[in-house]
Design a protein around this motif. Structure first.
Motif, short mmCIF file in Angstrom:
data_model
loop_
_atom_site.label_atom_id
_atom_site.label_comp_id
_atom_site.label_asym_id
_atom_site.label_seq_id
_atom_site.Cartn_x
_atom_site.Cartn_y
_atom_site.Cartn_z
N THR A 140 -3.08 13.84 -9.98
CA THR A 140 -2.43 15.16 -9.85
C THR A 140 -1.14 15.06 -9.05
O THR A 140 -0.29 15.94 -9.11
CB THR A 140 -3.38 16.18 -9.17
OG1 THR A 140 -3.88 15.58 -7.98
CG2 THR A 140 -4.52 16.56 -10.09
N LEU A 141 -0.99 13.97 -8.29
CA LEU A 141 0.26 13.78 -7.52
C LEU A 141 1.41 13.40 -8.44
O LEU A 141 2.54 13.87 -8.30
CB LEU A 141 0.03 12.69 -6.48
CG LEU A 141 0.90 12.78 -5.25
CD1 LEU A 141 0.15 13.51 -4.15
CD2 LEU A 141 1.27 11.39 -4.78
N LEU A 142 1.12 12.51 -9.39
CA LEU A 142 2.11 12.10 -10.40
C LEU A 142 1.49 12.26 -11.78
O LEU A 142 1.03 11.27 -12.37
CB LEU A 142 2.53 10.64 -10.16
CG LEU A 142 3.33 10.34 -8.90
CD1 LEU A 142 3.49 8.84 -8.69
CD2 LEU A 142 4.70 10.99 -8.96
N HIS A 172 1.97 0.47 -4.55
CA HIS A 172 1.22 1.69 -4.86
C HIS A 172 1.97 2.89 -4.30
O HIS A 172 2.20 2.99 -3.08
CB HIS A 172 -0.18 1.63 -4.23
CG HIS A 172 -0.92 2.94 -4.33
ND1 HIS A 172 -1.44 3.58 -3.25
CD2 HIS A 172 -1.18 3.72 -5.39
CE1 HIS A 172 -2.03 4.70 -3.64
NE2 HIS A 172 -1.87 4.81 -4.94
N SER A 173 2.37 3.80 -5.18
CA SER A 173 2.97 5.07 -4.79
C SER A 173 4.13 4.89 -3.80
O SER A 173 5.16 4.35 -4.18
CB SER A 173 1.88 5.99 -4.26
OG SER A 173 2.33 7.31 -4.33
N MET A 174 3.97 5.24 -2.52
CA MET A 174 5.07 5.01 -1.57
C MET A 174 5.43 3.52 -1.51
O MET A 174 6.60 3.16 -1.35
CB MET A 174 4.68 5.51 -0.17
CG MET A 174 5.76 5.33 0.87
SD MET A 174 5.23 5.81 2.52
CE MET A 174 4.22 4.40 2.99
N HIS A 217 0.83 -1.21 0.00
CA HIS A 217 0.00 0.00 0.00
C HIS A 217 0.87 1.26 0.00
O HIS A 217 2.07 1.20 0.26
CB HIS A 217 -0.91 0.00 1.23
CG HIS A 217 -0.14 0.03 2.53
ND1 HIS A 217 0.37 1.19 3.04
CD2 HIS A 217 0.24 -0.95 3.38
CE1 HIS A 217 1.01 0.92 4.17
NE2 HIS A 217 0.96 -0.38 4.39
N GLY A 218 0.22 2.40 -0.25
CA GLY A 218 0.91 3.69 -0.21
C GLY A 218 0.62 4.45 1.07
O GLY A 218 0.22 3.87 2.08
N PHE A 219 0.78 5.75 0.99
CA PHE A 219 0.69 6.66 2.14
C PHE A 219 -0.55 7.52 2.01
O PHE A 219 -0.80 8.03 0.90
CB PHE A 219 1.94 7.55 2.13
CG PHE A 219 1.89 8.74 3.05
CD1 PHE A 219 2.50 8.69 4.29
CD2 PHE A 219 1.25 9.92 2.67
CE1 PHE A 219 2.47 9.79 5.13
CE2 PHE A 219 1.21 11.01 3.52
CZ PHE A 219 1.83 10.95 4.75
N GLN A 273 -7.30 17.45 4.01
CA GLN A 273 -7.02 18.26 2.81
C GLN A 273 -6.42 17.43 1.70
O GLN A 273 -6.69 17.63 0.53
CB GLN A 273 -6.05 19.39 3.16
CG GLN A 273 -6.75 20.62 3.70
CD GLN A 273 -5.75 21.66 4.17
OE1 GLN A 273 -4.54 21.49 4.06
NE2 GLN A 273 -6.27 22.75 4.71
N MET A 274 -5.54 16.46 2.06
CA MET A 274 -4.79 15.78 0.99
C MET A 274 -5.57 14.66 0.31
O MET A 274 -5.49 14.48 -0.88
CB MET A 274 -3.43 15.26 1.49
CG MET A 274 -3.52 13.88 2.02
SD MET A 274 -2.18 12.68 1.91
CE MET A 274 -1.53 12.53 0.36
N ILE A 275 -6.38 13.90 1.08
CA ILE A 275 -6.99 12.68 0.53
C ILE A 275 -7.92 12.96 -0.67
O ILE A 275 -7.80 12.28 -1.69
CB ILE A 275 -7.73 11.88 1.63
CG1 ILE A 275 -6.75 11.45 2.72
CG2 ILE A 275 -8.51 10.71 1.05
CD1 ILE A 275 -5.89 10.25 2.44
C1 MLT Z 1 1.43 7.88 -1.66
O1 MLT Z 1 0.36 7.96 -2.28
O2 MLT Z 1 1.90 6.80 -1.27
C2 MLT Z 1 2.20 9.15 -1.36
O3 MLT Z 1 1.35 10.23 -1.25
C3 MLT Z 1 3.26 9.35 -2.37
C4 MLT Z 1 4.06 10.60 -2.19
O4 MLT Z 1 3.75 11.46 -1.36
O5 MLT Z 1 5.08 10.74 -2.92
#
Ligand code: MLT
Length: 270
Positions: free
Chosen positions: A219-221, A96-98, A30-32, A153-155
């Protein structure tokens, strides 16, 4: 859920979920800021063809945060410790991601264990200076007691506009999962991501195929920033999803499971 405790290990307890009973193993990281529950819609769909192992990385869910600082190499070592305990010799590792950053560190340290590597909304590049600055500000916010503000805010920004509109419960569920993560763990994960190295070189020299999964609304990547990396590997499987942001395991789980299955079968049968 099972918990592994290895005497003398830096990881006091490692929790995981297992599905299926094949000798062909797929591990889903999983990611963060999430835990193994993130893969709840995908893992059962893969279980007919593979043994699926879904860990909680150290610091979330049932896996205890180790003392001291944390790195993506530590996360990779936690996965290796778990696989050794389970007696699993080879895996297709999907992150996933992280979780992808940890999977790349695993690929660097233990390439002989990998049959294939899947990067789901992830990148082999290190953080830019701008990204590091953004993370420093977030760490300062969390340390001032702003953990809840940050998560709330981030999710929502991780999901596509269509998911936010039509399936707000998915966004809400991830907010609640994120709110379960302690501030100390959030900070250590951010520090681990900030100091991670560029691992594009790993992709240039793999002996295993690599799968890439992208969301058109990530939008993160953003797609233009990451698509170029798919040229680095000898064998690349590429999936680009409509109506998905950074969270295709929740936004497009059936398609993602089908793509992971196709990739896993290719890796184990080539
Ligand atoms: C994630 O989705 O695991 C993190 O937000 C990735 C990141 O912050 O680079």
């Amino acid at each position: 859920m099972e918990t592994i405790r290895v005497a003398g290990s830096q990881f006091p307890a490692l929790a995981l979920r297992r599905y299926g009973s094949s000798d062909q193993v797929v591990v889903l990281l999983h990611g963060f800021p999430a835990d193994g529950r993130l893969w709840r819609d995908v893992a059962p769909l893969l279980a007919a063809d593979f043994s699926v192992i879904v860990p909680d990385l150290p610091g979330v869910g049932g896996s205890i945060l180790p003392e001291g600082s944390l790195s993506v190499e530590d996360l990779a070592l936690a996965v290796k410790t778990m696989l050794d305990e389970l007696g699993v010799p080879k895996v297709v590792l999907a992150g996933h991601s992280m979780g992808g950053y940890a999977a790349l560190a695993f690929a660097e340290q233990f390439p002989e264990l990998l049959v294939g590597l899947a990067l789901v909304h992830s990148t082999a590049k290190a953080d830019t200076e701008e990204k590091k600055e953004q993370r420093r500000k977030t760490i300062a916010l969390i340390e001032k007691g702003g953990r809840e503000t940050f998560i709330k805010q981030m999710i929502p920004g991780l999901f596509s506009s269509l998911t936010r509109e039509r399936k707000p419960e998915l966004v809400q569920e991830q907010i609640l999962q994120g709110l379960e993560v302690a501030g100390a763990a959030l900070v250590k994960f951010y520090e681990a991501m900030m100091k991670r190295e560029d691992r594009t070189k790993i992709l240039e020299n793999t002996g295993f195929p690599v799968q890439w999964v992208f969301g058109k609304e990530d939008t993160l990547l953003p797609l233009p920033q990451v698509l170029g990396q798919t040229n680095l590997t000898d064998v690349s499987f590429i999936s680009v999803y409509d109506n998905a942001g950074h969270m295709s395991m929740l936004e497009q789980p059936v398609q993602l499971a089908a793509d992971l299955k196709r990739f896993g079968q290719y890796c184990y049968n080539r």
